[in-house]
Design an enzyme around this catalytic site. Structure first.
Site, PDB file in Angstrom:
ATOM      1  N   ASP A  51     -24.144 -26.174  65.266  1.00  0.00           N
ATOM      2  CA  ASP A  51     -24.300 -26.311  66.716  1.00  0.00           C
ATOM      3  C   ASP A  51     -23.154 -27.098  67.339  1.00  0.00           C
ATOM      4  O   ASP A  51     -22.654 -28.076  66.778  1.00  0.00           O
ATOM      5  CB  ASP A  51     -25.609 -27.029  67.038  1.00  0.00           C
ATOM      6  CG  ASP A  51     -26.824 -26.172  66.751  1.00  0.00           C
ATOM      7  OD1 ASP A  51     -26.655 -24.978  66.445  1.00  0.00           O
ATOM      8  OD2 ASP A  51     -27.950 -26.698  66.827  1.00  0.00           O
TER       9      ASP A  51
ATOM     10  N   ASP B 241     -32.633 -17.106  65.392  1.00  0.00           N
ATOM     11  CA  ASP B 241     -32.253 -18.348  64.731  1.00  0.00           C
ATOM     12  C   ASP B 241     -32.643 -18.353  63.253  1.00  0.00           C
ATOM     13  O   ASP B 241     -33.195 -17.380  62.725  1.00  0.00           O
ATOM     14  CB  ASP B 241     -32.875 -19.530  65.479  1.00  0.00           C
ATOM     15  CG  ASP B 241     -31.932 -20.715  65.607  1.00  0.00           C
ATOM     16  OD1 ASP B 241     -31.021 -20.864  64.779  1.00  0.00           O
ATOM     17  OD2 ASP B 241     -32.106 -21.512  66.551  1.00  0.00           O
TER      18      ASP B 241
END
Length: 411
Positions: A214, A159
């Site tokens: 996202d 990430d």
């Protein structure tokens, strides 16, 4: 030994934080192995449903459900732990799992997952902390990669939180090299949300890269959280569609995990799943597969649609035409076949007269030709699982709101 590790960590951090915009030099030995992802990876991830509420019991149960529900038979292989599995680092800097959530340790969990014929994935972050506030890998890249290899990890999602003043290409190249030198083949999934256009530079670094922010469990929405946005299915589709030239065997555009089974309508779930397959996207489930409905299971195990995603050519589909909220998508497949998908973005059902001969075209990216004006194709409806009239016949097609109709056309 601690001194050596400390010096190595400092060196790694300096490299990752360098702001040099010049391309990172990659040795051939450090290139990702494309045979790990000849087709888009298929599996499950904990984040969309469980966020930080994960433990070894959950992961074991999900792995068992992957077998018992038939997901394994449909091609799903990866069971991926997302954020919050972490404990603290030991005295030598090696990351450890949360002892309360994972009392048996990650190695034992990996052994169990492997015993079922599945692969275990894990999560980390290029910054000082993960998005969930757990220890990140910045400065510990080689130690973390070695630890993952010792545990038997097969997949790393990496990430991009808490990365102030970090150069993304340098940081991801550093972890990629660490993984390659760990002694184990590990799929490398870059998750910088498309912010630094990883799709344009990461082919020699990872196997897949996020192209968008996202995903959110809605079909047509965009939620603004101030510093970041969560996108619905259509918004992500629009961001990923122009990037097809970057995708192919061993290197995939990743429009984020699937929200099928998490609260959208059946039509929206079907359209979501189909469009990810048309885009040759990774199929990483995000629902609770232990308790899903038959409706959800039928969608995510439709082997004829999955075959579109897993086609060996590895070509991402193209949006060919848009008419009043109706989109026509085509995707070249092996043996001269084509996937032909009609997406209804509207809130109302639409009826069209479909004449395949009007879509005669050559794909400028791949030079594949959809020769519908001169050749008659066999037509297979992939959701009804029925053969239809040949492609030279005009047909009336009803597309429900927020739904799709998808065909496979073959010689």
């Amino acid at each position: 030994m601690r001194k050596i590790i400390l010096l190595f960590a400092i060196f790694a951090t300096v490299v990752a934080m360098a702001q040099d915009p010049q391309p990172v030099q990659i040795n051939r030995a450090d290139l990702p192995k494309p045979d790990l992802c000849k087709t888009p990876p298929m599996g499950w991830s904990s984040w969309n449903t469980f966020a930080c509420d994960i433990n070894e019991t959950l992961i074991r149960e999900v792995a068992e459900a992957m077998i018992n529900t038939g997901l394994y038979d449909a091609g799903y292989r990866y069971v991926n732990m997302d954020d919050c599995w972490h404990g603290q680092r030991d005295a030598d800097g090696f990351i450890q799992p949360d002892p309360e959530r994972f009392p048996s340790g990650i190695r034992a969990l990996a052994d169990y997952v492997h015993s079922l014929g599945l692969y275990l994935g894990i999560y980390s972050d290029a910054g000082s902390e993960t998005c969930g506030g757990k220890p990140g890998s910045q400065g510990y890249e080689y130690q973390d990669a070695l630890q993952y290899a010792r545990w038997g990890i097969d997949y790393l999602k990496y990430d991009w939180c808490n990365t102030e003043n970090v150069n993304s290409r340098g940081a991801y190249a550093l972890m990629a090299k660490a993984l390659r030198q760990s002694g184990r083949d590990i799929v490398f999934s870059l998750c910088e949300w498309g912010d630094t256009q990883a799709y344009s530079w990461a082919r020699d670094i990872g196997h897949l890269w996020r192209t968008t922010g996202d995903v959110n469990c809605c079909f047509d929405c965009e939620l603004d959280f101030g510093g970041w946005k969560s996108l619905g299915v259509l918004a992500i589709l629009d961001k990923n569609e122009p990037l097809r030239r970057f995708a192919g065997p061993g290197h995939w555009n990743d429009p984020d995990m699937l929200e099928v089974g998490n609260g959208m309508t059946e039509s929206e779930d079907r359209a979501h799943f189909t469009m990810w397959c048309m885009m040759a996207a990774p199929l990483i489930l995000g629902n609770d597969i232990r308790s899903m409905t038959k409706q959800t299971l039928d969608i995510i195990t439709n082997r004829e649609v999955i075959a579109i995603d897993q086609d060996p050519l590895g070509i991402q589909g193209l949006r060919y035409r848009i008419e009043s909220g109706i989109e026509y998508w085509l995707k070249p497949l092996e043996n001269g076949d084509w996937a032909f998908c009609i997406l209804n973005r509207n809130l109302e059902e639409r009826t069209i007269n479909l004449d395949f001969r009007q879509f005669n075209m050559r794909d400028n990216l791949t030079n594949n030709t959809f020769a519908s004006a001169s050749h008659v194709y066999k037509v297979r409806n992939l959701w009804t699982h029925k053969d239809e009239a040949a492609s030279d016949k005009v047909r009336k097609v009803v597309i429900p709101a927020h739904d799709v109709v998808v065909y496979r056309l073959s010689y």
